[in-house]
Design an enzyme around this catalytic site. Sequence first.
Site, mmCIF file in Angstrom:
data_model
loop_
_atom_site.group_PDB
_atom_site.id
_atom_site.type_symbol
_atom_site.label_atom_id
_atom_site.label_comp_id
_atom_site.label_asym_id
_atom_site.label_seq_id
_atom_site.Cartn_x
_atom_site.Cartn_y
_atom_site.Cartn_z
ATOM 1 C CB CYS A 198 -0.940 0.004 1.204
ATOM 2 S SG CYS A 198 -2.234 -1.235 1.076
ATOM 3 C CB CYS A 227 12.115 3.418 -6.747
ATOM 4 S SG CYS A 227 12.831 2.392 -5.446
#
Length: 393
Positions: free
Chosen positions: A197, A351
Amino acid sequence: MSLPPLVEPAESLSVDEVRRYSRHLIIPDVGMDGQKRLKNAKVLCVGAGGLGSPALMYLAAAGVGTLGIVEFDTVDESNLQRQIIHGQSDIGRPKAESAAASIREINPYVNVVIHDTALDRENVFEIFGQYDLIVDGTDNFATRYLVNDAAVLLGKPYVWGSIYRFDGQASVFWAEHGPCYRCLYPEPPPPGMVPSCAEGGVLGVLCASIGSIQVNEAIKLLAGIGEPLVGSLMVYDALEMTYRKIRVRKDPSCVLCGENPSVTELLEDYEDFCGAVSVEAQNAVVDATITARELKEWQDADKDFLLVDVREPAEYEIVSIPGSVLIPKGEILSGEALSKLPQDKQIVLHCKSGVRSAEALAALKAAGFKDAVHVQGGVLAWVKTVDPSLPSY
Ligand SMILES: [Zn+2]
């Protein structure tokens, strides 16, 4: 399949408790007997985050006598969009402590037990042993398999839930009466395949939809009413607004709860079993990793390189490192983006936290970009060590 109640009834309810629980007491299926069982029940919630928040609040309101919380994290601003047991003034506070305070405010008759620790193979039996039922609100595969294995080995039922974006799932795993999590998912997904999530996002209210199913099932098991989700997987789609119930059978060849189990004790290392990053990625980052500070130094020194952000567009919009170009990881892994990359320049990948960039780095190196590197800790490290004025997420 209905099952007998998990818990014996408490001796009595006080006058105050009768008043408080009157809307339960007048439901014939619950009644005085069911409410006394809830009072006597000891339920452990693993995690006080997205699923743990609504679960703990409704378990408390329902009158579950003892509620345990396993949680070592602290409340962060980015939790408040869904973790409704915590509030603005709790930011920075241990989640277990904040959750305990909310529970006491909802229902002072609940005995709250805080386990301010990360669940691991050393403590899981001792902690689970104190409870009748476990509600699993974890968000990672390593803890999920640990919870499952410990619950099966101890013969305890647990209510499982999982959430991602608009999709939720829930089930009750109880090896004595049905399948376990390993019957449904024998192997963890390959590292990097299923985003968390934190990487992919989650609709806040989805936590309530799935957390409330978990509490519903917990109450049914404790009081012995209705048809529990043993042997069934509930699949919820918030966009379509559909609930589907899928039959899940016990796998006779399950390594844990099958006829000839090969897993008869906890694994040595669940992180290892679930592999946070793949072997290829682990190999790729050796001698090809720079820190966020080094990246800043390279930029300040006008070093000639291309900074590639391998996150998704929505993440790039929230925060990005100056000078970076966006090429999502999927385009690198599929090979689609390779032609866009310069051959005469060093490539620096990053990232959010360094996991996806490590996977992308492995693909780049395999495609011949030998001097490519990635940034350890990604955007989070950049925000923390180089530019704290940027938002974290
Ligand atoms: Zn099984």
